[in-house]
Enzyme design. Structure first.
Site, short mmCIF file in Angstrom:
data_model
loop_
_atom_site.label_atom_id
_atom_site.label_comp_id
_atom_site.label_asym_id
_atom_site.label_seq_id
_atom_site.Cartn_x
_atom_site.Cartn_y
_atom_site.Cartn_z
N GLN A 176 -3.01 -7.53 2.81
CA GLN A 176 -3.81 -8.36 1.92
C GLN A 176 -4.52 -7.49 0.90
OE1 GLN A 176 -6.46 -11.67 3.41
NE2 GLN A 176 -8.08 -10.28 2.76
N SER B 177 -9.98 -6.87 -1.78
CA SER B 177 -11.11 -6.02 -2.15
C SER B 177 -10.68 -4.88 -3.09
CB SER B 177 -11.75 -5.42 -0.90
OG SER B 177 -12.34 -6.42 -0.11
N GLU C 240 -8.88 -17.70 7.47
CA GLU C 240 -9.14 -16.42 8.12
C GLU C 240 -10.33 -16.55 9.07
OE1 GLU C 240 -9.93 -11.72 7.01
OE2 GLU C 240 -10.20 -13.23 5.46
#
Length: 402
Positions: free
Chosen positions: A128, A131, A246
């Site tokens: 993923q 950030s 999530e």
């Protein structure tokens, strides 16, 4: 906490227990127990994934038309609870539980037909890319750009704290496709092949010595336009949907209960330094009781969310409450493990892995060797997936209406 099960649920639970007894490999179980980081390594996790896939149970949270089981929300909870009690590893969440719901909700038929089977088979291993060095909790400030040139986006920027990017062959990521609008409105959701020219992965070692996270650099990476999920500018909406999954896509309590039970069991054999065992120490019993009450309260909250899902409702912002509580309890239980073993619990072996034939020899019990690195790694629980402060703000605004 006891819940009265229907005869059908009892039969289902027994079927799951029987399957786990007969099919959970001991190497997978021991590998999970000796993993100090949040995610087990692929040589452990992917083996278990393959066992479940062969049974048809890997996509147990998926719709039937995409390879799911058709289980009720409560059956899914029972499955997770029994897996945790048996010592099975957490499933590889990034593709199975985060990306897959995005694809069947926002993806094209071509994307669903291509990627979903490859997630189940293990052919694709996802990471993923959210950030960035300057955009962690303030995710909307991300700066990675994707500029469309013909039938490709040219992507430049970097992502950080990217879990298992060194193992992954694909990354789902948020990119900025428009700088002229409100920052949330200019974000899009892209799927990137990590074998593409211009992609490089740099390891980040945690304070515990684990290589779990990375920084990913994207230098003029050409990404086909058909790898855009949803519409341009819809990335923020998709990200919020993904983060709700999530935080609420799985139950944390069963795993926390399993870990706490294991610590309590070991305390019956661990000296208190005064001629007795730690299990009889009053302060220790008080700490264990506080942790158990917290976990049981979390279990109740997660069951309430399951009941909402069973009624056809989305998990919603209340999943921030479970994320907040689970993060704090994870740290509390991991601290108990360190204190359980005393000086032996302070050992910090840098060799990896800590399982298998080449694993280092622990000082005292195997659990003692895991205690400190697991404690250090769990410091990240109150940061990743949204910090405690972010979760508290969501709860205040969306749940409490403050």
């Amino acid at each position: 906490m006891d819940i009265e099960l229907s005869p059908e649920d009892v039969a289902f639970r027994e079927d799951v227990r029987r399957f786990l007894r007969e099919n959970l490999p001991e190497t997978v179980k021991s590998g999970a127990a000796a993993t100090p980081s949040v995610f087990v390594e692929p040589e452990v996790g992917q083996v278990w994934n393959a066992v479940l896939h062969a049974k048809g149970w890997l996509g147990y949270q998926w719709p039937v038309q995409h390879g799911g089981t058709g289980w009720t929300p409560f059956q899914r909870y029972l499955f997770e609870k029994e897996c945790a009690a048996a010592g099975a590893p957490n499933l590889t969440v990034l593709g199975l539980k985060l990306l897959a719901p995005v694809l069947w909700t926002f993806g094209t038929e071509e994307q669903k037909g291509f990627y979903l089977p490859r997630i189940l088979s293990g052919e694709d291993y996802w990471c993923q890319g959210f950030s960035e060095p300057g955009a962690g909790s303030d995710l909307a400030s991300l700066k990675t750009r994707a500029v469309r040139q013909g039938d490709h986006y040219i992507v430049s920027g970097s992502k950080i704290w990217t879990t298992h990017a060194h193992h992954a062959n694909r990354m789902f990521t948020l990119v900025r496709t428009n700088t002229e609008v409100k920052k949330q409105a200019g974000i899009s959701f892209l799927l990137i092949d990590l074998d593409s020219p211009g992609v490089s992965v740099r390891p980040i070692r945690t304070s515990a010595g684990d290589h779990e996270v990375n920084q990913v650099f994207l230098e003029d990476v050409a990404v086909p336009v058909e790898n855009l999920v949803g519409n341009e500018g819809q990335g923020w909406t998709i990200a919020k949907f993904l983060l709700e999954n999530e935080r609420g896509g799985s139950c944390h309590a069963p795993k926390l209960i399993h870990d706490l039970d294991r610590i309590v069991s070991a305390s019956h054999e661990q000296s208190d330094g005064r001629g007795g065992v730690l299990a009889d120490d009053t302060d220790w019993k008080r700490r264990v009781a506080r942790a158990r009450l917290g976990v049981e309260a979390l279990d109740m909250i997660e069951l309430r969310i399951i009941a909402e899902i069973a009624e056809g409702n989305a998990p919603g912002p209340q999943t921030s409450l479970t994320k907040l509580l689970a993060s704090n309890l994870r740290q509390e239980i991991d601290l108990l493990a360190v204190d359980l073993y005393g000086v032996a619990g302070l050992q910090l072996e840098k060799a990896r892995p800590l399982h298998g034939g080449d694993a280092p020899v622990p000082v005292c019990a195997p659990g003692a060797m895991i205690a400190s690195p697991r404690y250090l790694n769990s410091r990240a629980w109150t940061i990743f997936g949204g910090t405690n402060e972010v979760q508290s703000t969501i709860i205040a605004r969306s749940v409490l209406g403050l």
